[in-house]
Structure formats: C-alpha cells, structure tokens
Design an enzyme around this catalytic site. Structure first.
Site, short mmCIF file in Angstrom:
data_model
loop_
_atom_site.label_atom_id
_atom_site.label_comp_id
_atom_site.label_asym_id
_atom_site.label_seq_id
_atom_site.Cartn_x
_atom_site.Cartn_y
_atom_site.Cartn_z
N ALA A 18 0.76 -1.29 0.01
CA ALA A 18 -0.05 -0.21 0.19
C ALA A 18 0.99 1.29 -0.03
O ALA A 18 0.30 2.36 -0.28
CB ALA A 18 -1.07 0.18 1.05
N ASN B 282 -2.14 1.06 7.07
CA ASN B 282 -2.43 2.60 6.92
C ASN B 282 -3.25 2.53 5.65
O ASN B 282 -3.44 1.63 4.60
CB ASN B 282 -1.13 3.15 6.82
CG ASN B 282 -0.36 2.47 5.72
OD1 ASN B 282 0.35 1.60 6.12
ND2 ASN B 282 -0.21 3.17 4.52
N ASP C 111 0.26 6.78 8.96
CA ASP C 111 0.90 5.71 8.81
C ASP C 111 0.70 4.94 10.23
O ASP C 111 1.69 3.92 10.46
CB ASP C 111 2.38 5.59 8.14
CG ASP C 111 2.92 3.98 8.01
OD1 ASP C 111 2.23 3.28 7.56
OD2 ASP C 111 3.97 3.91 8.02
N VAL D 41 20.52 -4.19 10.56
CA VAL D 41 19.97 -2.88 10.77
C VAL D 41 19.76 -2.23 9.44
O VAL D 41 20.66 -2.08 8.81
CB VAL D 41 20.72 -2.38 11.86
CG1 VAL D 41 19.93 -1.23 12.29
CG2 VAL D 41 21.02 -3.25 13.15
N CYS E 122 16.47 0.37 2.64
CA CYS E 122 17.14 -0.62 2.83
C CYS E 122 18.80 -0.15 2.94
O CYS E 122 19.32 -0.86 3.70
CB CYS E 122 17.22 -1.71 1.59
SG CYS E 122 15.64 -2.50 1.17
#
Length: 693
Positions: free
Chosen positions: A182, A264, A309, A542, A609
C-alpha cells in the site's frame, strides 16, 4: 509460476532427532510461538538460578544474500527459517547441520514488488508441512521432512503492486496470508485462507471497500464492505484504499475467530484518498472474522480516518486477565500510535488504552466510545507543519512483544522519535513511487528541535496499564523481538550484536552473548531429547547506521543460526574486522543541484534498505563504500537492468539516465562528505563487535 528447487541432502541427520518428549510447549511452530501468540514458553529448564551456564551449542552459517530479519520456527527438533527472498532452510540445531534447502527463485519472477518486500519476516509449521510467502505473491507449502514442494498458490495478480513479506498463520486445516504494497502502489487490501492440504482457496476477506459501481465482491466480506463503504468519501478506489494485512494475525480457538491487523490507508494523507473525511474502515483496525468462513464479526479501529501511517498490523496477544474482579478474555496490542490497547475478545469493545510512549496526536482514548480524542493540529490543517510523535516508524514496530502469564507483564520493544508532517504543495504528476513525499511532504524540516531518537525494552502491566521497568538504549532500531519463559526469563537480541537474557520480574541482566552481528530477529525456545534449547538468527541487518555506535558491514558480517543450551561449550570464530573504506574519484565533478534531486529519489527508493543519508547499518551494502556507484554503466546495470535481483536487489526500470546519474552523484557526494567527517573524527569506520557485556 516457477516451481523452485529443493536441495536435498542424503545424510543420516536428515531425520528429526528421536526420543523427543511430547509435552506442552515443546515446540515453537509459528511466528507468535504457540497458542495465543504470546511468545511465551512454559519450559523452565533454563531459569534465573542457572542461566549463567548457558552456552553456544551450534552455529549454522547462512550463505543466502538479502535480509536476515526473519523469525525461525521449530517442530520435532528441526528448526526452519526463510532467509532473504524466502529461501527456506531446515537445520538440525543440535549439530548445526543443514537438512534441506528450498529456493523459490523469487528473483527470476519478482518485479517492482521486491522494493517493499525486502525479504521474509517468518513462516509457519502445521501438520507435517511448512508454509512461507514470497515477495512475488506466492504462498508455498513444503513437506517438512524432505523440503519437496507440496503446492504453490498465487495470492496476488502479476503487476498489481502487492507483495508478501509477512508470515503465514495456521489454524485447524487452514493457512492464511495477507500482503503488503500500500505504500508503493494503488493497492486494496485483502486476506486469503487456503486449505493446508490442497492449496485451494477457502475464503477471502477484503479489508477496504472497492469501486461501488462494480457491485459486491462475491466474497466473505460483502456485507462488511457495504458497511465500510459508508465511511469513505470521494473516489477512494482509484487510490486502492490500503488497509493491507502485511504482518500479524492471531487465531482464537475459544471463539473460533481469526483476528486481522490492518495497515495504513493508501495514500497516507486522508485529504487525498478520502476528501471530506470519514473513518475509512477497515484501515488501521483489528477485524475479527469467523475462522471457517471469513465472515465479519466485529472490528476495533485504533485510528479512524488515519493519516500518519499509524497502522494496527502489529502483533496481537490473546490471553485472560483479571479485570474489575472477573476474568476477561482479552486481546492486547501496542500499535504504532503509542497507546497500549486491551480489548474484549468476545465483543471487540475497548477495556482500556493508555500511552506507553510519548505522543501528541491525541489527548487520550475515550473509554465509552473507544475513539481517540484527537489533537486537531495533528492533521496539519491550513498548510501548517506539525511535528508528530511518534514518527511513522511507530512507538512499536515489527519486533514482537511477549506476555508472561506468571509475571503478568508484557515485554515490549518501544521506539521514540518524531516526524514533521505537512500537505504536499501539489499532487499533480506524483506517483506512488514518491512514497511518503506523496503523502506527507517529506523533507520539510520540523519547526522544533527534535530530540535524539532512542528506544527501550519496557515491562508493561496490561491489567493496570502501567510501566513496571524499562531498559533504555540509544538509537531507534536498537531493540529486537522478545520471548519469555516459565523460567521467568526475557530473551532479546539487539542491533549492537548482543543477545541477552534478563529477569522477567526485575529486568536485571543475567546473561549476554556477543553474536558479531545484529540479533534483532525473534528468538525461540523449544525442547529436544529432554533438553531446552534457544535459537536466534544473527545477522538481522539494521537499516540505518548510527555513526558513533556499532555499524555492521553487509559484505563481511556473518549471518548464522545460533543455538544455545545449558552447558554449551562451542565458540564463534573471530569476527571479520576488515574495514571497508569510503570510495571517491577526485576527478569526478558533482553538480550540487543534480545531487540534490538524487537525494530525493534516494529517500523515496533506496533508504528503506540502504539507510537514511546513504549510511547502511548492514541491511544492504553501504553505497558510499561500494564500487558500483563509481561506474555509471555498472550502476545502471544494477538499478535499471536488474542484474542483482537474485541477491534481493530490486530493479528500477522506470528510471531515466538522468535520474540514475542524479542518484549516483548523490551517493558520490555522500562519500566525500563522510570522508571529510572521518578526517575530523566525527564519524567512525566500520569495525568489529565490542565483546563487552
């Protein structure tokens, strides 16, 4: 549809370890652990008084690229996990031996959906099979003993923008899966249940209404959609609507219900998707449906008409609590918006809701109506900028919380950060690939000085709605998922490489292990041959580096399945401490205006990313240190032509040569800036782990 390939290893260890005790809690078969999705284990062989003697039993080196932020499951003494682009592994945790591996070959067929589906978040075991979703929209069932494909069902349509990164949920004879997408395409959310044996669709529930002109959906959600459509304005269906069930579900055997957590709206900004307002059901809601038919029963919406969101797709815990002198069957959720909710499972009515993290979008939750008492300024009216807490990352993200029925506490990984919101000056010419900028005017500086981001492990009493203790940490993404046990322990990994065990009643640190890579995935615990084991995947990777703290090198860090038990004596080999330098070509001239355009595209397409400001924490290569942006042809081959899709790198075929060059120049500019900062001593190079406790 690609059937995939199963790599079967003919070895004596292929069979599951024998002599296993069949007791309650011996296995960890799903994303939420066992029944109730509490991430609680009744095993107590490892306790506060002996946890100091826990040691490493085995490690399995994972050689698959892509994200490692995935939860393992276990059954019958075999640990299963889906790493990177849903490559499924079966491992004997006692020896660290690979039993079989199945590659669904996602990179060969996935398109733009790979951009949001960075990898698999988890999988499930039931009735001799393991189930996993893929970013190209398949739900796959594999024989748990051999890894052979049992069936594959395409749950999405080619090119529709949907993808799967969440774990399937299993109950009775069914397996259910949702999808994401979405934030990247005009997507309408739905959830689909399949027969575990055959892969045939049993029911589908749409989470937001479609175009009324097309009539009923002919699905389990028809009646609910007629109700939901009354809460939307304008031509919302042209935007999709959103409400995707991209993460967590929970099955309730007491009422034979499935609870769906939805995401969301699409786009985030309600003024665009539903001009004139409305609750926009079932965006940001918990929806209860009949597990056999998918028929709507009740819903509770945490954010009516949501615009930030703040989704409700996060983990849900089912348990019983003594409230007001009587036992209540409740659902617990701590979604992004900073409130901890206790909801009656039978009726869907709110019991209580209190803030567990700083927030300024609401004065509170009305206990009578269950609706938030919103701060009007939070909807950034009349072009004003509003600095909102929590940020769209949420006060609680995807790392799961756990509940211990003995202590009565929830162990919640919380995050603390804010974000400036404002209406975009124009939506003309914008597309969904513009991401948050399409919805919130990303890039607008906050009008107030922002505090440093931070996080904490909270011990929360859901009965009294009070914090009992907390363990703070620097950095927003420092906290991993938690598990808790009858030994009154809390298991948790961290982005600095520590895997810790704390006292569940006090939070006291009892044991710590340095895994040489981020350990933020879900830890699990189970019983094999009468011995309790704990496993976790190290290499969670991370998203963003934090400069003065631990950074992880995508190319040199190990990704491993680590298994522990009392008396374990194994040791990890020394870490790879190779320093990856920032790269620069002094002869390259950088036009600052072009690089600025590249910075916007980087935030939209790459930062999720490769990290904010092009500083990766290990989820993907640190691009200022990569040789690929040094060469325009190599850069185009990766981004535009997709030569690294098999390694989880999406293809961006829509980028023009000018856009590619702007991105490349931004990365080169960031490399120069980081080299300058490094020379001043204001940024550290990548390094090996701190082996301190």
């Amino acid at each position: 549809m690609i059937a995939g390939s199963a790599l079967l290893f003919a070895m004596a260890t292929q069979a599951a370890p024998s002599g296993r005790q069949q007791i309650a809690g011996a296995d960890w078969p799903g994303y939420g652990g066992g029944e109730g999705d509490t991430r609680y284990s009744p095993l107590a062989q490892i306790r506060q008084d002996n946890v100091a003697s826990v040691g490493l039993v085995s490690q399995y080196d994972i050689d698959v690229g892509g994200s490692g932020l995935t939860a393992a499951v276990e059954h019958g003494g075999v640990v299963y996990f889906a790493i990177g682009q849903a490559v499924v592994h079966a491992v004997d945790p006692l020896t660290g031996t690979l039993l079989w591996k199945y590659d669904p070959e996602v990179g060969a067929v996935a398109g733009p959906e790979m951009r949001g589906a960075w990898g698999s978040r988890g999988m499930a075991y039931a009735n001799g099979r393991v189930f996993v979703g893929t970013s190209d929209g398949r739900l796959i069932a594999l024989d748990a003993k051999t890894g052979k494909l049992a069936w594959s069902a395409k749950t999405t349509e080619k090119g529709d923008g949907r993808y799967i990164s969440g774990a399937p949920w299993v109950f009775k004879d069914k397996v259910v899966i949702g999808h994401g997408g979405a934030d990247f395409a005009p997507v309408r959310g739905y959830v689909t249940a399949y027969d575990q044996k055959t892969g045939k669709q049993v029911w589908r529930f749409y989470t937001v209404p479609g175009n009324p002109a097309k009539g009923p959906d002919g699905a389990a959600s028809d009646g609910a959609m007629a109700m939901a459509a009354k809460t939307w304005k304008g031509e919302w269906w042209k935007y999709g609507g959103g409400g995707t069930a991209w993460n967590a579900f929970s099955y309730d055997p007491k009422y034979n219900r499935l609870y769906i957590g939805t995401g969301n709206g699409t786009p985030w900004n309600q003024k665009i998707r539903s001009p004139g307002g409305g609750d926009n059901l079932f965006v940001c809601s918990i929806v209860a449906v009949d597990a056999d038919t998918g028929k709507y029963i009740w819903h509770y919406q945490v954010n009516p008409g949501e615009t930030w969101d703040y989704n409700a797709a996060h983990d849900m815990v089912l348990t019983d609590l003594m409230i007001g002198g009587r036992k209540r069957s409740v659902l617990l959720q701590a979604p992004k918006n900073g409130f901890f909710y206790v909801i009656d499972r039978e009726t869907g009515k709110l019991i209580s809701a209190e803030t567990f993290a700083p927030q300024n979008w609401a004065q509170g939750i009305d206990k009578t109506t269950g609706r938030p008492i919103e701060n009007p300024e939070a909807r950034f009216p009349n072009g004003q900028v509003f600095t909102l807490f929590p940020s769209p990352y949420g006060a609680h993200g995807t790392p799961g919380m756990s509940f211990n029925p003995e202590t009565g506490l929830v162990y919640l990984p919380a995050m603390f950060a804010g974000r400036a919101y404002v209406d975009p000056p124009s939506i003309n010419g914008m597309t969904f690939v513009d991401g948050e900028r399409f919805n919130t005017g990303i890039g607008i500086p906050p009008p107030v000085k922002m505090p440093p981001t931070s996080s904490a492990l909270l011990a929360w009493n859901p009965t009294t709605q009070r914090e009992i203790w907390r363990i703070p940490a620097a950095g927003m993404f420092a906290q991993g998922a938690t598990a808790t046990t009858a030994g009154k322990l809390v298991l948790q990994g961290h982005d600095d490489g520590r895997f810790t065990i704390r006292a569940a009643d006090s939070g006291k640190l009892l044991w710590s292990f340095q895994a040489q890579a981020s350990t933020t995935p879900q830890p699990i615990t189970y019983l094999v041959k009468g011995r309790q084991y704990i496993s976790i995947i190290a290499g969670g990777r991370v998203i963003s580096a934090r400069g003065v703290e631990q950074e992880w090198n995508y190319r040199t860090q190990r990704m491993q399945l680590l298994t522990f038990a009392l008396g374990g004596k194994s040791k990890l080999p020394p870490p790879n401490t190779t320093v990856m330098p920032y790269l620069d070509d002094p002869a390259l001239k950088i036009d600052t205006a072009t690089a600025a355009r590249g910075a916007t595209d980087f935030a939209d397409r790459c930062a999720s990313c490769h990290g904010g400001a092009a500083r990766s924490g290990g989820a993907a290569p640190d691009l200022p240190r990569s040789s690929i942006p040094m060469d325009a042809d190599a850069f185009k081959a990766v981004l535009h032509d997709g030569v690294l899709t098999s390694r989880g790198m999406p293809r961006f075929a829509e980028l023009s040569d000018a856009e590619l060059e702007a991105l490349r120049l931004y990365i080169r500019q960031r490399a120069r800036e980081l080299i300058a900062e490094q020379a001043k001593g204001t940024v550290k190079t990548q390094k090996g782990p701190d082996n301190g406790q």
